[in-house]
Design a protein around this motif. Structure first.
Motif, mmCIF file in Angstrom:
data_model
loop_
_atom_site.group_PDB
_atom_site.id
_atom_site.type_symbol
_atom_site.label_atom_id
_atom_site.label_comp_id
_atom_site.label_asym_id
_atom_site.label_seq_id
_atom_site.Cartn_x
_atom_site.Cartn_y
_atom_site.Cartn_z
ATOM 1 N N THR A 176 0.909 1.773 -3.685
ATOM 2 C CA THR A 176 -0.370 2.010 -4.383
ATOM 3 C C THR A 176 -1.087 3.256 -3.860
ATOM 4 N N SER A 177 -0.722 3.738 -2.686
ATOM 5 C CA SER A 177 -1.394 4.931 -2.171
ATOM 6 C C SER A 177 -0.780 6.217 -2.728
ATOM 7 N N GLU B 115 0.815 -1.200 0.000
ATOM 8 C CA GLU B 115 0.000 0.000 0.000
ATOM 9 C C GLU B 115 0.855 1.259 0.000
#
Ligand code: GLV
Ligand code: GLV
Length: 329
Positions: free
Chosen positions: A277-278, A274
């Motif tokens: 992906t964030s 994450e």
């Protein structure tokens, strides 16, 4: 009549290649449309003389030990970091790959990522899909123009050269680094300049990675490299994930140390962390550089031709260790 040779095809590939193989061979296809597990691969190798495999199939000493009758291996990929070529050579086993046929597809994918990052295509697409319509504004979603910017090619092989050639419409100065010798085509046609890695990082606005994964290129893009790049720079990777230290890249992007990244390959090709992906200033795609019908038909055909040449004692169009071929082949 002599028995037809049996070829283990570890995963379904386009019919163009299978049809060629069927003219002379019997095929054993891997189960379903998925990669073979390690156990399935090693079990399948036990009787195999000829194997046509995928870039996720590890073709290493343990594989060769499990395949005592193996006479040749054809990779359905240009990259061959999944193959221990030195070990294959020691054992006298020819191994082949699929260059050229996917060069255009992969170079075009690199450009797709350049523009997607520069013009925030994925970020804004996501907003609209979420039902958000941001009002037009003089300062909303400003991106970067590519025309006239300096293109940096890391790894001036076939794909890097093709990507650079495609820049002509955008009037880009080209710099490059790596390669065993100067790339005369790039220098003549585009006036490209070959620079040491550190100067290259400082000069390029767009850095596009096209080198093979080797001990020398692994983590070449680390924190020190990002510190040298321009804060406005965009990094694109359609080569191999581990060339980039992904944790260092994530930190550099989060801190705005570089402007953005377009990534088609990752250190671990599985659901992504994450922390990555964030980030909003990245565009991510799942290793689809060669995913066009044209390229995949070409890869299937070339992998099949490599195999057919090996099993008839001929010279494969693309062998990585031709020194093991029979003399005169
Ligand atoms: C794809 O990544 C290939 O090496 O062909
Ligand atoms: C791959 O084909 C490359 O040489 O870049």
């Amino acid at each position: 009549m002599a028995a037809r040779p049996v070829v283990l095809v570890t995963r379904m590939i386009p019919e163009a290649g299978l049809a060629l193989l069927r003219q002379r061979c019997d095929l054993r296809l891997g189960p379903d449309d998925r990669p073979m597990t390690r156990e399935e691969l090693l079990a399948g190798a036990a009787e195999a003389k000829w194997v046509l495999g995928q870039l996720v199939d590890r073709i290493d000493a343990a594989f060769f030990d499990a395949a005592p009758r193996l006479r040749g291996y054809a990779n359905y990929a240009v990259g061959f970091d999944n193959i221990d070529v030195a070990e294959a050579t020691r054992r006298g086993i020819p191994v082949c790959n699929t260059p050229d046929v996917l060069t255009v597809a992969t170079a075009e994918m690199a450009w797709a990522l350049v523009f997607a990052v520069a013009r925030r295509v994925a970020e804004t697409d996501t907003l609209l899909r979420r039902g958000i319509w941001p009002a037009w504004g003089p300062f909303t979603f400003l991106g970067q123009e590519i025309t006239g910017k300096t293109l940096g090619i890391y790894g001036p092989g076939r794909i890097g050269t093709a990507m650079a050639r495609m820049s002509r419409g955008f009037s880009m100065p080209v710099v490059y680094t790596g390669g065993r010798r100067p790339n005369e085509a790039l220098e003549k046609e585009l006036g490209a300049r070959r620079l040491p890695f550190e100067e290259f990082l400082e000069a390029a606005d767009i850095v596009s990675i096209h080198a093979p994964l080797t001990p020398e290129t692994r983590h070449a893009f680390d924190a020190a490299a990002f510190a040298r790049m321009k804060p406005t720079a965009i990094l694109v990777n359609t080569g191999r994930g581990p060339i980039v230290d992904e944790a260092a890249l994530t930190a550099a992007l989060a801190a705005g140390r570089i402007a953005g990244a377009g990534l088609d390959v990752f250190e671990v090709e599985a659901p992504l962390p994450e922390s990555l992906t964030s980030l909003q200033n990245i565009v991510i795609t799942p290793h689809i550089g060669s995913a066009t019908q044209t390229a995949r038909d070409g890869m299937a055909t070339l992998a099949a031709r490599n195999l057919l040449a090996m099993l008839t004692g001929g010279r494969p169009p693309s062998c990585l260790n031709p020194e093991v071929l029979e003399p005169g082949a």
